[in-house]
Scaffold this motif. Structure first.
Motif, PDB file in Angstrom:
ATOM      1  N   LEU A 166       0.813  -1.217   0.000  1.00 50.14           N
ATOM      2  CA  LEU A 166       0.000   0.000   0.000  1.00 50.14           C
ATOM      3  C   LEU A 166       0.848   1.269   0.000  1.00 50.14           C
ATOM      4  CD1 LEU A 166      -2.799  -0.952   2.584  1.00 50.14           C
ATOM      5  CD2 LEU A 166      -3.023  -0.785   0.107  1.00 50.14           C
ATOM      6  N   LEU A 218      -7.900  -0.798  -0.966  1.00 48.70           N
ATOM      7  CA  LEU A 218      -7.633  -0.491  -2.372  1.00 48.70           C
ATOM      8  C   LEU A 218      -8.917  -0.259  -3.171  1.00 48.70           C
ATOM      9  CD1 LEU A 218      -4.748  -3.031  -3.068  1.00 48.70           C
ATOM     10  CD2 LEU A 218      -4.566  -0.541  -3.034  1.00 48.70           C
ATOM     11  N   ILE A 228      -2.948  -7.225  -6.065  1.00 49.93           N
ATOM     12  CA  ILE A 228      -2.483  -5.987  -6.690  1.00 49.93           C
ATOM     13  C   ILE A 228      -2.871  -5.956  -8.167  1.00 49.93           C
ATOM     14  CG2 ILE A 228      -0.450  -4.640  -7.336  1.00 49.93           C
ATOM     15  CD1 ILE A 228       0.885  -5.657  -4.784  1.00 49.93           C
TER      16      ILE A 228
END
Length: 535
Positions: A404, A466, A533
């Motif tokens: 992050l 996210l 991701i």
């Protein structure tokens, strides 16, 4: 007197006959609140309206396509072309692979292509029926794999017995015998439990319907019908996993139609109060205002329930009209295209240098190299990664904080995390963001190994930060987790996160077990973070 005696005798015989018919004809059948054709029309409109709102990279789902085609609904050809072109693209990008272990992916694609009139033996040059020829791989997924493999092969009468150099090639009889071998004592089938499950039993009956001329099949099917009849609720519906739901009723309806049983007049499937399966599905789960279906009465519209509700209604409509059954697509006009050679993906791919000597055989090699290049994971030493080693709570907190791009934060919360510890700032950052918690207000246990379920929990929290919605309904959790034989070992507070990580591909679903309590390895953690991701 003789005449009177004869008349009385005849009347007695008639009364006996009439009384024997009363259980069937004395019942006032409950008619659904909405006509069948209207339900199909409205649901088709709903799913097509939804399709207009889809993003450019999405297409109609396969079950939706099958429902629309088998209902004879006029649909812009673009929707079907988009599905086909996307399927070809997926095959090209993955060298003809839809999934490494879940062969129901191939069965579903074969069914959809057959409904479209396309050739499943030539999809951009790839033969999807070849996968159905691999018997051992087909049944690896359990009875689900065998059932849908048999339905797919029968949908277009495909012959895979001469496919390639396969040691244990699939035949229909092998699949039939395999399914019969999984019958529970007393009748019915399940995904591995000792008691028969409604959905699984109904799907098995759908697959075996073409083979009831075999005495052993007919006997098993008859026992299955008794199981389903006994499981029918007083409202005409069914339940699975303790919940009354529309999908269980849908599967039963499709099975009865395939077996040429009209659930409206067969006294095994009509309750004394006149309730039956179609009235249950429409009155309890159909939403007239939208055209969609609910999973359970208490919830709102649901995508899976709408798909299954639609094709169940279509199955019954086809039955009433004397058409071929839902999955018997012998009536579909074939629109085969010319054979083309498989194309290779030409999109440029970023290549990172591998400095580790011990990851060549790791299934997560790409993830390890990629995360190392981004500075998210480090090696065990300069040249080795130790892919099978375990990950501590401090190490995972550090990885996720780096993923992050969080700045290190001083932490005084935990007595066992000191300022001098290399990980303290990352633990502080991860704790502040809500990624990690302590065992208590004062204890973190940084050196304890992380289990796979705890890793899923922390990674799901990171994905939420996210912007990914990781929340799930209970029924969706069950649908995902029931494919794993050890799902019951998941702790209550982690099961939603585990299911979400499977749903979005962070945790691969190519194993029969999820191993929630096992310590997570360094390569497993790298793979989960990398896919999070990328996703």
């Amino acid at each position: 007197m003789k005449i009177i005696k004869k008349i009385l005798s005849i009347m007695l015989m008639l009364s006996i006959v009439i009384s024997s018919l009363l259980p069937i004809y004395a019942v006032q059948i409950k008619e659904p609140s909405v006509e069948l054709d209207k339900v199909i029309e409205n649901t088709a409109k709903y799913v097509l309206d939804c399709a207009k709102k889809l993003k450019n990279d999405e297409t109609l789902g396969e079950w939706t396509i099958i429902s629309l085609i088998r209902a004879g609904i006029e649909v812009p050809e673009k929707y079907y072309d988009d599905y086909y072109n996307n399927l070809v693209k997926q095959l090209e990008e993955n060298d003809g692979i839809l999934h490494k272990r879940k062969y129901t992916e191939y069965s579903r694609a074969v069914l959809t292509l057959t409904a479209l009139g396309k050739d499943p033996t030539n999809v951009g040059g790839y033969d999807l029926t070849e996968k159905l020829a691999e018997f051992d791989n087909l049944v690896w997924q359990g009875i689900n794999g065998a059932v849908w493999g048999l339905i797919a092969l029968d949908s277009g009468n495909y012959d895979v017995t001469n496919t390639g150099n396969i040691k244990n090639v699939t035949t229909r009889q092998k699949l039939v015998d395999h399914i019969l071998s999984k019958e529970i004592n007393g009748g019915g089938w399940s995904m591995g439990e000792s008691n028969p499950d409604t959905d699984v039993t109904a799907m098995v009956l759908q697959s075996l319907a073409n083979y009831v001329d075999q005495e052993k099949v007919k006997d098993a099917v008859d026992r299955g019908l008794v199981v389903l009849s006994n499981k029918m609720n007083n409202d005409g519906g069914f339940e699975s996993w303790g919940n009354k739901n529309s999908e269980s009723a849908d599967q039963v309806l499709v099975a009865l139609c395939k077996l040429n049983i009209d659930p409206k007049i067969d006294d095994r499937f009509v309750k004394k109060n006149g309730s039956w399966v179609v009235s249950n599905i429409i009155d309890d789960f159909y939403i007239p205002e939208t055209g969609g279906f609910k999973h359970v009465k208490e919830y709102g519209i649901d995508g899976m329930a709408t798909d299954q509700g639609m094709y169940a209604m279509v199955a019954y409509s086809r039955f009433l009209k004397g058409q071929t059954s839902l999955y018997d697509m012998s009536d579909v006009e074939k629109k085969y295209e010319e054979k083309v050679l498989p194309k290779k993906n030409t999109e440029p791919k970023i290549e990172y240098k591998n400095k580790f000597t011990d990851i060549d055989s790791s299934s997560e090699k790409e993830a390890i190299i990629g995360l190392n290049a981004k500075g998210i994971v480090n090696g065990f030493n300069e040249n080795t990664f130790n892919p099978k080693g375990y990950v501590t709570r401090a190490q995972l907190a550090t990885m996720l904080a780096k993923a992050l791009c969080l700045e290190e934060i001083e932490i005084e919360t935990f007595e066992d995390v000191k300022d001098s510890d290399w990980f303290s700032g990352y633990v502080g950052a991860a704790h502040q963001m809500g990624i990690i918690n302590g065992y208590s207000d004062k204890v973190f246990k940084p050196n304890n190994n992380v289990t796979r379920q705890d890793a899923a929990l922390m990674i799901a929290r990171t994905a939420e930060i996210l912007g990914k919605n990781m929340s799930m309904e209970n029924y969706e959790i069950i649908n995902i987790m029931c494919q794993f034989t050890d799902y019951i070992k998941c702790a209550d507070w982690t099961i939603e996160s585990v299911a979400a990580c499977v749903k979005y591909g962070y945790i691969p679903d190519d194993e029969m077990e999820i191993y929630p309590e096992r310590n997570a390895t360094r390569e497993e953690i790298a793979g989960m973070i990398f896919r999070m991701i990328e996703n």
